[in-house]
Design an enzyme around this catalytic site. Structure first.
Site, PDB file in Angstrom:
ATOM      1  N   TRP A  64     -71.361 -60.368  26.014  1.00  0.00           N
ATOM      2  CA  TRP A  64     -70.893 -60.108  24.542  1.00  0.00           C
ATOM      3  C   TRP A  64     -71.385 -61.399  23.631  1.00  0.00           C
ATOM      4  O   TRP A  64     -72.016 -62.173  24.170  1.00  0.00           O
ATOM      5  CB  TRP A  64     -69.344 -60.250  24.566  1.00  0.00           C
ATOM      6  CG  TRP A  64     -68.666 -61.454  25.300  1.00  0.00           C
ATOM      7  CD1 TRP A  64     -69.153 -62.455  26.040  1.00  0.00           C
ATOM      8  CD2 TRP A  64     -67.130 -61.539  25.328  1.00  0.00           C
ATOM      9  NE1 TRP A  64     -68.063 -63.361  26.520  1.00  0.00           N
ATOM     10  CE2 TRP A  64     -66.816 -62.605  26.121  1.00  0.00           C
ATOM     11  CE3 TRP A  64     -66.067 -61.066  24.515  1.00  0.00           C
ATOM     12  CZ2 TRP A  64     -65.575 -63.347  26.367  1.00  0.00           C
ATOM     13  CZ3 TRP A  64     -64.819 -61.546  25.001  1.00  0.00           C
ATOM     14  CH2 TRP A  64     -64.619 -62.821  25.929  1.00  0.00           C
ATOM     15  N   ASN A  65     -71.170 -61.020  22.234  1.00  0.00           N
ATOM     16  CA  ASN A  65     -72.024 -61.729  21.551  1.00  0.00           C
ATOM     17  C   ASN A  65     -71.119 -62.022  20.335  1.00  0.00           C
ATOM     18  O   ASN A  65     -69.978 -61.526  19.881  1.00  0.00           O
ATOM     19  CB  ASN A  65     -73.193 -60.911  20.610  1.00  0.00           C
ATOM     20  CG  ASN A  65     -74.135 -60.477  21.754  1.00  0.00           C
ATOM     21  OD1 ASN A  65     -75.000 -61.366  22.209  1.00  0.00           O
ATOM     22  ND2 ASN A  65     -74.327 -59.111  21.877  1.00  0.00           N
ATOM     23  N   HIS A  72     -70.996 -57.348   3.215  1.00  0.00           N
ATOM     24  CA  HIS A  72     -71.801 -56.302   2.665  1.00  0.00           C
ATOM     25  C   HIS A  72     -73.214 -56.249   3.013  1.00  0.00           C
ATOM     26  O   HIS A  72     -74.240 -56.498   2.272  1.00  0.00           O
ATOM     27  CB  HIS A  72     -71.919 -56.586   0.747  1.00  0.00           C
ATOM     28  CG  HIS A  72     -70.548 -56.348   0.139  1.00  0.00           C
ATOM     29  ND1 HIS A  72     -70.140 -55.315  -0.278  1.00  0.00           N
ATOM     30  CD2 HIS A  72     -69.398 -57.061   0.331  1.00  0.00           C
ATOM     31  CE1 HIS A  72     -68.728 -55.363  -0.936  1.00  0.00           C
ATOM     32  NE2 HIS A  72     -68.323 -56.463  -0.467  1.00  0.00           N
ATOM     33  N   HIS A  76     -72.870 -50.158   4.375  1.00  0.00           N
ATOM     34  CA  HIS A  76     -71.618 -50.779   4.185  1.00  0.00           C
ATOM     35  C   HIS A  76     -70.982 -50.139   3.137  1.00  0.00           C
ATOM     36  O   HIS A  76     -71.301 -49.206   2.363  1.00  0.00           O
ATOM     37  CB  HIS A  76     -71.734 -52.483   3.952  1.00  0.00           C
ATOM     38  CG  HIS A  76     -72.359 -52.668   2.451  1.00  0.00           C
ATOM     39  ND1 HIS A  76     -73.623 -52.877   2.253  1.00  0.00           N
ATOM     40  CD2 HIS A  76     -71.525 -52.733   1.428  1.00  0.00           C
ATOM     41  CE1 HIS A  76     -73.725 -52.941   1.157  1.00  0.00           C
ATOM     42  NE2 HIS A  76     -72.776 -53.021   0.380  1.00  0.00           N
ATOM     43  N   ASP A  78     -67.952 -50.255   0.150  1.00  0.00           N
ATOM     44  CA  ASP A  78     -67.634 -51.305  -1.101  1.00  0.00           C
ATOM     45  C   ASP A  78     -66.162 -50.826  -1.425  1.00  0.00           C
ATOM     46  O   ASP A  78     -65.752 -49.508  -1.935  1.00  0.00           O
ATOM     47  CB  ASP A  78     -68.345 -51.097  -2.175  1.00  0.00           C
ATOM     48  CG  ASP A  78     -69.886 -51.620  -2.472  1.00  0.00           C
ATOM     49  OD1 ASP A  78     -70.075 -52.284  -1.365  1.00  0.00           O
ATOM     50  OD2 ASP A  78     -70.648 -51.419  -3.171  1.00  0.00           O
ATOM     51  N   HIS A  82     -63.666 -55.174  -4.727  1.00  0.00           N
ATOM     52  CA  HIS A  82     -65.047 -55.904  -4.551  1.00  0.00           C
ATOM     53  C   HIS A  82     -65.501 -56.215  -6.208  1.00  0.00           C
ATOM     54  O   HIS A  82     -66.044 -57.584  -6.090  1.00  0.00           O
ATOM     55  CB  HIS A  82     -66.075 -55.053  -4.165  1.00  0.00           C
ATOM     56  CG  HIS A  82     -67.506 -55.539  -4.002  1.00  0.00           C
ATOM     57  ND1 HIS A  82     -67.864 -56.767  -3.639  1.00  0.00           N
ATOM     58  CD2 HIS A  82     -68.575 -55.029  -4.616  1.00  0.00           C
ATOM     59  CE1 HIS A  82     -69.004 -57.055  -3.700  1.00  0.00           C
ATOM     60  NE2 HIS A  82     -69.769 -55.829  -4.168  1.00  0.00           N
ATOM     61  N   HIS A 211     -70.574 -50.657  -9.917  1.00  0.00           N
ATOM     62  CA  HIS A 211     -69.545 -51.505  -9.496  1.00  0.00           C
ATOM     63  C   HIS A 211     -68.618 -51.504 -10.501  1.00  0.00           C
ATOM     64  O   HIS A 211     -67.436 -51.408 -10.320  1.00  0.00           O
ATOM     65  CB  HIS A 211     -70.128 -52.938  -9.011  1.00  0.00           C
ATOM     66  CG  HIS A 211     -71.083 -52.808  -7.824  1.00  0.00           C
ATOM     67  ND1 HIS A 211     -72.256 -52.489  -7.671  1.00  0.00           N
ATOM     68  CD2 HIS A 211     -70.816 -53.162  -6.694  1.00  0.00           C
ATOM     69  CE1 HIS A 211     -72.731 -52.551  -6.592  1.00  0.00           C
ATOM     70  NE2 HIS A 211     -71.919 -53.179  -5.814  1.00  0.00           N
TER      71      HIS A 211
HETATM   72  C1  23J Z   1     -72.478 -58.441  -5.491  1.00  0.00           C
HETATM   73  C2  23J Z   1     -73.336 -58.590  -6.565  1.00  0.00           C
HETATM   74  C3  23J Z   1     -73.953 -57.727  -7.207  1.00  0.00           C
HETATM   75  C4  23J Z   1     -74.067 -56.328  -6.275  1.00  0.00           C
HETATM   76  C5  23J Z   1     -73.630 -56.496  -5.090  1.00  0.00           C
HETATM   77  C6  23J Z   1     -72.783 -57.434  -4.672  1.00  0.00           C
HETATM   78  C7  23J Z   1     -73.823 -55.317  -4.381  1.00  0.00           C
HETATM   79  O1  23J Z   1     -74.867 -54.353  -4.341  1.00  0.00           O
HETATM   80  C8  23J Z   1     -73.104 -54.853  -2.862  1.00  0.00           C
HETATM   81  O2  23J Z   1     -73.391 -54.997  -2.108  1.00  0.00           O
HETATM   82  O3  23J Z   1     -71.768 -54.484  -3.337  1.00  0.00           O
HETATM   83  S1  23J Z   1     -75.195 -55.088  -7.135  1.00  0.00           S
HETATM   84 MN    MN Z   2     -71.550 -53.783  -1.535  1.00  0.00          MN
END
Ligand code: 23J
Ligand code: MN
Length: 262
Positions: A64-65, A72, A76, A78, A82, A211
């Site tokens: 195991w590790n 992220h 992944h 979001d 976030h 986002h």
């Molecule tokens: C934090 C700030 C900007 C971005 C992101 C994260 C992501 O792309 C992410 O993985 O949620 S653009």
């Molecule tokens: Mn992300």
């Protein structure tokens, strides 16, 4: 004889190959690319891995590790929390989002030809409406997946595509995000690139519109998807369930699609 149900039919179709399971996930390892933000901001670490034991003195019969990674990293999820615009919604974290949202129909918009000739291609409302003219209206609660074939780029350098003025990669136009979130009530937006926003989106109005606006409407994101070229425009079902990280903003995950054979 047991009753025929949608689920017994699903099992039958999986068995006879009329429904295929497609893996939309990138391999997750030390070489998995992660987003680089301007140096004034904190950076997310990629994956590192350390052996705890491997059939040795530290554990004679087991391997195991320990893994360390940003939430992220790689393929992944979001969560709305976030982004600051999504921070006050109820059930906005990986452990509290209703599990119903982890299964959804997929609308796949093929932008591969446009992206091949324009690496900063932006998906517009008009482009989505043209797609709807061909494939039908995007139903509420659907994933909208932007196929660009960006996942076919090999190596971090080509995938992140960073130049003097920052990263260059495709993504949605702010007006398109508004349309999908507010006029189509989608479940979320998924992409093949490292993040759901275009490479140059830090300079858009608003910055990082996918986002800002998706999460500001309680919607989800999926980044670094693979194999979108194996999905039909409509008719696939996506299963994307993040780890149940308490107060998590997102998580690496295995994304699967159920795809009916043509
Ligand atoms: C934090 C700030 C900007 C971005 C992101 C994260 C992501 O792309 C992410 O993985 O949620 S653009
Ligand atoms: Mn992300």
């Amino acid at each position: 004889m047991s009753k025929v149900t949608v689920l017994s039919l699903l099992v039958e179709e999986l068995k006879n190959g009329r429904i295929r399971v497609v893996d939309l996930t990138q391999p997750l390892g030390p070489d998995t690319p992660v987003i680089g933000l301007p140096p004034i901001f904190a950076q997310s670490p990629g994956l590192s891995m350390e052996v705890i034991s491997k059939y040795d003195d530290k554990g004679p019969a087991w391997y195991w590790n320990t893994i360390t990674l940003g939430e992220h990293t790689g393929t992944h999820f979001d969560a709305p929390v976030h982004w600051i615009t999504g921070k006050d919604f109820a059930s906005n974290t990986t452990d509290t989002i209703p599990v119903r949202q982890f299964v959804g129909a997929a609308c796949v918009i093929d932008c591969s030809k446009e992206t091949a000739v324009h690496e900063n291609f932006l998906l517009t409302r008009e482009h989505v409406q043209a797609w709807e003219g061909e494939h039908g209206r995007i139903q509420p609660g659907s994933w909208v997946l932007m196929r660009t074939d960006w996942s076919k780029r090999r190596g971090q350098e080509a995938f992140l595509n960073i130049k003097e003025d920052g990263p260059h990669s495709p993504g949605p136009h702010p007006d398109c995000v508004r349309f999908l979130a507010q006029e189509r009530d989608v479940l979320g937006f998924g992409v093949e690139t490292v993040g759901t926003d275009a490479g140059q989106a830090g300079g858009f109005d608003p910055p990082f519109p996918c986002h800002n606006i998706m999460h500001g409407n309680g919607k989800l994101g999926l980044a670094s998807l693979n194999n979108l070229d194996q999905l039909p425009a409509t008719g696939a079902v996506v299963i994307a369930a993040p780890l149940k990280i308490v107060n998590g903003s997102g998580s690496p995950l295995r994304v699967l699609a159920l795809v009916p054979e043509a």
